[in-house]
Design a protein around this motif. Structure first.
Motif, PDB file in Angstrom:
ATOM      1  N   TYR A  23       1.236  -0.995   0.089  1.00 36.84           N
ATOM      2  CA  TYR A  23       0.380  -0.014   0.111  1.00 36.84           C
ATOM      3  C   TYR A  23       0.574   1.599  -0.023  1.00 36.84           C
ATOM      4  N   LEU A  24       0.554   2.535  -0.187  1.00 35.89           N
ATOM      5  CA  LEU A  24       1.198   3.764  -0.215  1.00 35.89           C
ATOM      6  C   LEU A  24       0.976   4.121   1.090  1.00 35.89           C
TER       7      LEU A  24
ATOM      8  N   PRO B 196      -4.734   2.762   3.955  1.00 32.68           N
ATOM      9  CA  PRO B 196      -4.990   2.897   5.118  1.00 32.68           C
ATOM     10  C   PRO B 196      -4.049   1.144   4.940  1.00 32.68           C
ATOM     11  N   ALA B 197      -2.701   0.729   5.410  1.00 30.80           N
ATOM     12  CA  ALA B 197      -2.408  -0.329   5.810  1.00 30.80           C
ATOM     13  C   ALA B 197      -3.919  -1.568   5.596  1.00 30.80           C
TER      14      ALA B 197
ATOM     15  N   THR C 235      -9.842  -6.718   1.471  1.00 27.75           N
ATOM     16  CA  THR C 235      -9.513  -5.088   0.726  1.00 27.75           C
ATOM     17  C   THR C 235      -8.690  -4.779  -0.544  1.00 27.75           C
ATOM     18  N   TRP C 236      -8.860  -3.702  -1.118  1.00 28.12           N
ATOM     19  CA  TRP C 236      -7.866  -3.584  -2.239  1.00 28.12           C
ATOM     20  C   TRP C 236      -7.419  -2.424  -2.324  1.00 28.12           C
ATOM     21  N   ARG C 237      -6.072  -2.310  -3.011  1.00 33.70           N
ATOM     22  CA  ARG C 237      -5.514  -0.640  -3.540  1.00 33.70           C
ATOM     23  C   ARG C 237      -4.967  -0.733  -4.664  1.00 33.70           C
ATOM     24  N   ALA C 238      -5.502   0.741  -5.060  1.00 37.08           N
ATOM     25  CA  ALA C 238      -4.467   1.069  -6.722  1.00 37.08           C
ATOM     26  C   ALA C 238      -3.175   1.460  -5.739  1.00 37.08           C
TER      27      ALA C 238
ATOM     28  N   VAL D   7       4.177  -1.946   3.403  1.00 32.77           N
ATOM     29  CA  VAL D   7       3.970  -3.911   3.169  1.00 32.77           C
ATOM     30  C   VAL D   7       3.000  -3.886   4.865  1.00 32.77           C
ATOM     31  N   ALA D   8       1.770  -4.422   4.253  1.00 32.29           N
ATOM     32  CA  ALA D   8       1.150  -4.828   5.533  1.00 32.29           C
ATOM     33  C   ALA D   8       0.397  -6.547   5.451  1.00 32.29           C
ATOM     34  N   HIS D   9       0.958  -7.539   6.218  1.00 32.40           N
ATOM     35  CA  HIS D   9       1.008  -8.671   5.633  1.00 32.40           C
ATOM     36  C   HIS D   9       1.950  -9.908   6.917  1.00 32.40           C
ATOM     37  N   LEU D  10       1.041 -10.425   7.418  1.00 34.71           N
ATOM     38  CA  LEU D  10       1.197 -11.590   8.505  1.00 34.71           C
ATOM     39  C   LEU D  10       1.770 -12.627   7.874  1.00 34.71           C
ATOM     40  N   HIS D  11       2.028 -12.600   6.873  1.00 34.84           N
ATOM     41  CA  HIS D  11       2.771 -13.863   6.224  1.00 34.84           C
ATOM     42  C   HIS D  11       4.073 -14.150   5.482  1.00 34.84           C
ATOM     43  N   ILE D  12       4.208 -12.919   5.640  1.00 34.73           N
ATOM     44  CA  ILE D  12       5.820 -12.756   4.110  1.00 34.73           C
ATOM     45  C   ILE D  12       6.941 -11.517   5.040  1.00 34.73           C
ATOM     46  N   ASN D  13       7.653 -11.958   4.811  1.00 30.16           N
ATOM     47  CA  ASN D  13       8.560 -11.078   5.397  1.00 30.16           C
ATOM     48  C   ASN D  13       9.497  -9.607   4.825  1.00 30.16           C
TER      49      ASN D  13
END
Length: 168
Positions: free
Chosen positions: A52-53, A58-59, A75-78, A90-96
């Protein structure tokens, strides 16, 4: 030209996709013929890395996912093709996220796509690509009802001929 769809995937992935037959509820595997030449096609990217930007978007909701591990933010982001690496978060729990933050092209190869367009291998790239969080609720209720139709509308508005999934 022959395309090897498995060239960059581990060999063990091939049996999961090849000759699998239809999924439950399908009459046949989903397939869409691609009649247009790639050199005449407008291409969009979709990353599942939770990009995301950081200054204007928002994250993805990591707090809710931590509280409910079976849930993933639908949700999604352009992401504008003009976004610079310093604009990306980056906001993701499953990747570094360290590698993606160091080089966002890993998860969203916008510069490479522009290069291919400049070389005439693809007709062009869209102005705004798509980012989602790849981990999702197994039922995909929100995805089917809201997220997917919104993304499809966003892509159609930009005249997209093909979408490339750039997974993280």
């Amino acid at each position: 030209m022959i395309v090897d769809s498995y060239k960059y995937l581990p060999r063990t992935f091939r049996p999961f996709y090849e000759g699998r037959g239809p999924f439950p509820g399908e009459e046949a595997p989903v397939w869409a013929p691609f009649a247009k030449r790639l050199a005449e096609s407008r291409i969009a990217l979709l990353t599942s890395a939770g990009v995301y930007l950081k200054q204007s978007q928002p994250a993805f909701d990591l707090e809710r996912e931590q509280a409910n591990p079976e849930w993933g933010d639908p949700t999604w982001r352009a992401i504008p093709a003009t976004a610079r690496p310093v604009d990306i978060a980056v906001a993701h729990l499953h990747i570094n996220d360290e590698d993606i933050l160091a080089d966002p092209e890993i998860a969203l190869p916008m510069r490479l796509l522009e290069q291919l367009a400049g070389e005439g291998l693809v007709g062009g790239a869209v102005a705004n690509h798509v980012a989602v969080m790849g981990y999702q609720d197994r039922r995909l209720t929100d995805w089917r009802a809201t997220t997917a139709p919104q993304i499809v509308a966003h892509l159609f508005e930009q005249g997209v001929d093909a979408l490339i999934l750039a997974p993280a």
